[in-house]
Design an enzyme around this catalytic site. Sequence first.
Site, PDB file in Angstrom:
ATOM      1  N   TYR A 196       0.875  -1.177   0.000  1.00  0.00           N
ATOM      2  CA  TYR A 196       0.000   0.000   0.000  1.00  0.00           C
ATOM      3  C   TYR A 196       0.911   1.227   0.000  1.00  0.00           C
ATOM      4  CZ  TYR A 196      -4.239   2.552   1.493  1.00  0.00           C
ATOM      5  OH  TYR A 196      -5.300   3.398   1.583  1.00  0.00           O
ATOM      6  N   ARG A 249      -5.972  10.654 -10.990  1.00  0.00           N
ATOM      7  CA  ARG A 249      -5.313  11.299  -9.840  1.00  0.00           C
ATOM      8  C   ARG A 249      -4.902  10.198  -8.871  1.00  0.00           C
ATOM      9  NH1 ARG A 249      -5.794  10.642  -5.022  1.00  0.00           N
ATOM     10  NH2 ARG A 249      -7.983  11.154  -4.758  1.00  0.00           N
ATOM     11  N   LYS A 267      -5.922  -1.695  -2.832  1.00  0.00           N
ATOM     12  CA  LYS A 267      -7.075  -1.438  -1.951  1.00  0.00           C
ATOM     13  C   LYS A 267      -7.820  -2.742  -1.681  1.00  0.00           C
ATOM     14  CE  LYS A 267      -6.969   3.178  -1.600  1.00  0.00           C
ATOM     15  NZ  LYS A 267      -7.027   3.966  -0.373  1.00  0.00           N
ATOM     16  N   GLU A 339     -12.112   5.281  -6.756  1.00  0.00           N
ATOM     17  CA  GLU A 339     -10.810   5.547  -6.155  1.00  0.00           C
ATOM     18  C   GLU A 339      -9.952   6.384  -7.093  1.00  0.00           C
ATOM     19  OE1 GLU A 339     -10.070   4.012  -2.947  1.00  0.00           O
ATOM     20  OE2 GLU A 339      -8.584   5.622  -3.041  1.00  0.00           O
ATOM     21  N   ASP A 340      -9.421   7.436  -6.577  1.00  0.00           N
ATOM     22  CA  ASP A 340      -8.421   8.236  -7.269  1.00  0.00           C
ATOM     23  C   ASP A 340      -8.863   8.746  -8.645  1.00  0.00           C
ATOM     24  OD1 ASP A 340      -7.115   7.736  -4.942  1.00  0.00           O
ATOM     25  OD2 ASP A 340      -5.326   6.857  -5.825  1.00  0.00           O
ATOM     26  N   ASP A 362     -13.874   6.608  -1.809  1.00  0.00           N
ATOM     27  CA  ASP A 362     -12.912   6.454  -0.721  1.00  0.00           C
ATOM     28  C   ASP A 362     -12.199   7.764  -0.411  1.00  0.00           C
ATOM     29  OD1 ASP A 362     -11.407   4.904   1.079  1.00  0.00           O
ATOM     30  OD2 ASP A 362      -9.797   4.666  -0.393  1.00  0.00           O
ATOM     31  N   ASP A 363     -11.881   8.521  -1.455  1.00  0.00           N
ATOM     32  CA  ASP A 363     -11.102   9.748  -1.256  1.00  0.00           C
ATOM     33  C   ASP A 363     -11.947  10.849  -0.628  1.00  0.00           C
ATOM     34  OD1 ASP A 363      -8.656   8.757  -2.610  1.00  0.00           O
ATOM     35  OD2 ASP A 363     -10.080   8.550  -4.242  1.00  0.00           O
ATOM     36  N   ASN A 504      -0.565  11.618  -0.009  1.00  0.00           N
ATOM     37  CA  ASN A 504       0.199  10.388  -0.233  1.00  0.00           C
ATOM     38  C   ASN A 504       0.841  10.398  -1.611  1.00  0.00           C
ATOM     39  OD1 ASN A 504      -0.681   9.070   2.212  1.00  0.00           O
ATOM     40  ND2 ASN A 504      -2.703   8.946   1.259  1.00  0.00           N
ATOM     41  N   ASN A 548      -5.186   7.372   7.456  1.00  0.00           N
ATOM     42  CA  ASN A 548      -5.382   6.836   6.107  1.00  0.00           C
ATOM     43  C   ASN A 548      -6.722   6.103   6.031  1.00  0.00           C
ATOM     44  OD1 ASN A 548      -5.180   4.877   3.802  1.00  0.00           O
ATOM     45  ND2 ASN A 548      -3.236   5.968   3.559  1.00  0.00           N
TER      46      ASN A 548
HETATM   47  O1  LIG Z   1      -4.374   5.319  -0.980  1.00  0.00           O
HETATM   48  C1  LIG Z   1      -4.134   5.949   0.057  1.00  0.00           C
HETATM   49  O2  LIG Z   1      -3.133   5.753   0.737  1.00  0.00           O
HETATM   50  C2  LIG Z   1      -5.131   6.955   0.539  1.00  0.00           C
HETATM   51  C3  LIG Z   1      -5.888   7.487  -0.587  1.00  0.00           C
HETATM   52  O3  LIG Z   1      -6.976   7.048  -0.897  1.00  0.00           O
HETATM   53  C4  LIG Z   1      -5.245   8.486  -1.448  1.00  0.00           C
HETATM   54  O4  LIG Z   1      -4.225   9.070  -1.079  1.00  0.00           O
HETATM   55  O5  LIG Z   1      -5.778   8.697  -2.531  1.00  0.00           O
HETATM   56 MG   LIG Z   2      -7.337   7.280  -2.953  1.00  0.00          MG
END
Ligand SMILES: O=C([O-])CC(=O)C(=O)O
Ligand SMILES: [Mg+2]
Length: 648
Positions: A196, A249, A267, A339-340, A362-363, A504, A548
């Site tokens: 991770y 992103r 994840k 995610e992202d 999640d973000d 991160n 986190n």
């Molecule tokens: O993945 C991680 O460590 C936390 C998160 O969702 C990000 O930074 O986008």
């Molecule tokens: Mg993320």
Amino acid sequence: MYSLSQSSFLKNSLSGVSRGLTKSTSKKVSAPSVAVSAVSSNDRSGDRNLSVLENTLKEMRENAPSPSSSVVMKESELTVGGGVEDVYGEDSATEDQYITPWTVTVASGYPLLRDPHYNKGLAFTEKERDAHFLSGLLPPVVISQHTQVKKMMHNIRQYHVPLQRYMAMMDLQERNERLFYKLLIDNVEELLPVVYTPTVGEACQKYGSIFRQPQGLFISLKEKGRILEVLKNWPEKKIQVIVVTDGERILGLGDLGCQGMGIPVGKLSLYSALGGIRPSACLPVTIDVGTNNEELLKDEFYIGLRQRRATGQEYAELLDEFMSAVKQNYGEKVLIQFEDFANHNAFDLLAKYGTTHLVFNDDIQGTASVVLSGLMAALKLVGGTLAEHTFLFLGAGEAGTGIAELIALEMSKQTNVPLEETRKKIWLVDSKGLIVRSRMDSLQHFKKPWAHERQPVRNLLDAVKAIKPTVLIGSSGAGRTFTKEVVEAMSSVNEKPIILALSNPTSQSECTAEEAYKWSDGRAIFASGSPFDPVEYKGKVFSSGQANNAYIFPGFGLGLIISGAIRVHDDMLLAASEALAEQVTEENLENGLIYPPFANIRKISAQIAAKVAAKAYELGLATRLPQPEDLVSYAESCMYSPNYHSYR
Ligand SMILES: O=C([O-])CC(=O)C(=O)O
Ligand SMILES: [Mg+2]
């Protein structure tokens, strides 16, 4: 040969299998809502493999984290690969999903050693080796899973380059899935930074070079119009959680296009290791609409579409097709975690699909919940209620505005003051300075609620001086932005400044733990998105927590699944925050930790799951009835165990 229509059914926890039934019947079984489809052909080694099948089925029944304690089972006739039997739970998506165009053998002998789902390597017992044609294929020694873990940890520690450790872990996952999860669960604090953040960030940047095996589904613009078909190519049929990215992103590293796949994969391995969701029920997906990363476009090893990102209608149509196909293929209880994604899509996707699908960003939401939890714990150290504090964010994107909104919501619930008012305790700085009313017209929609009345302020330092926040939160994705002056300014107005550097991976962290403690003269209450080692300052050791979303999403997802929730609600996020904050002990707090250690994460996840599920029931969003009496033990009992089972 005895084979399964898509062997992976075996890995899904199974409620039952029967042979030779060709007529549609129905019966009650006390087991989960999952399916098996078994196909027998004429190969003479069938009976040998059958013993593996039966034991595996038994193992999976025992190990099934399914929401249903009792489902109606049906057998029906399919015509794939010979005489067929098919059993599926009635709450599976569609019958049609089990008609697959090919079959996969359930291995014995050499192929068994090559099947990561069943391979146990040197841990196969003498009897298993005899029964499953492994004699001579392994050296004589038989070792326990415990010894295998010890050996693997020893091997992994030989690598000093984090990416090599990451690759060793991925290789293990491809070779022996249960051992991978055993290793990760038993050594979570040591291995989390490997699979991770921060290492997964570097892995994504170099994904093209290190790519070996597909670990998830790639859905690109080329698949437009046939995404449902593509989903059916995935070997697992009973999916409970999908993590999907479009790679625009990735962490704070920007657009990594198709190479963002490392994130859903990472994840989801946490979903299994930390939250106990069966690995086979997890589907990593990367939507490839191109990339605007010029370096990747020029990189000869880049694995994605070599074009600039599709946007507008083309983008929206692809996403829409994906979302519909997922629902059609897996039903409405599959959790889709965004995610992202970049800000300009993330909010819109969440709003658009939040009312029709079980979606979670999640973000925005996971990060909000983990930060609120950390603040609840931190208040025990600094005193005061949430409403008595003032918050300043650097970064007004998904994380920043998501956290801000959840804090404001909680404040509003605690004080009975309207949300519009509680928001005024929260200030955000973006790349153009403090978000204030005079900027309203040019602000993106998700920033507008935070445009309060005040003179413009151009930078973070001046904003700290003007607002005098008690809590400073970095969520901009831009590293080293909490400078010495900023931390000193926070420390000059607060006895114990709360400083959260969330971005991160480590390279993007707003400041390091060492900087936070040094520049605040040891007074900061600090946590960061990526982990930092303990720091020694003036003879004292300071440990910091990891703010986190990994604390939240695994347990949160488990809670949704065990309750059969059909929608995510903000109150569930608040419930998750409370559950996590309750796990912080006095001792943790005395050591400056506002999060409990990750070592206890499975227990923590069960607590989070129970609170989230309870909220789902309370809100009428749960479909798994009746509600289990003791949700914590129910959550625990549903968790995937990586221990080997015997194949007698
Ligand atoms: O993945 C991680 O460590 C936390 C998160 O969702 C990000 O930074 O986008
Ligand atoms: Mg993320």
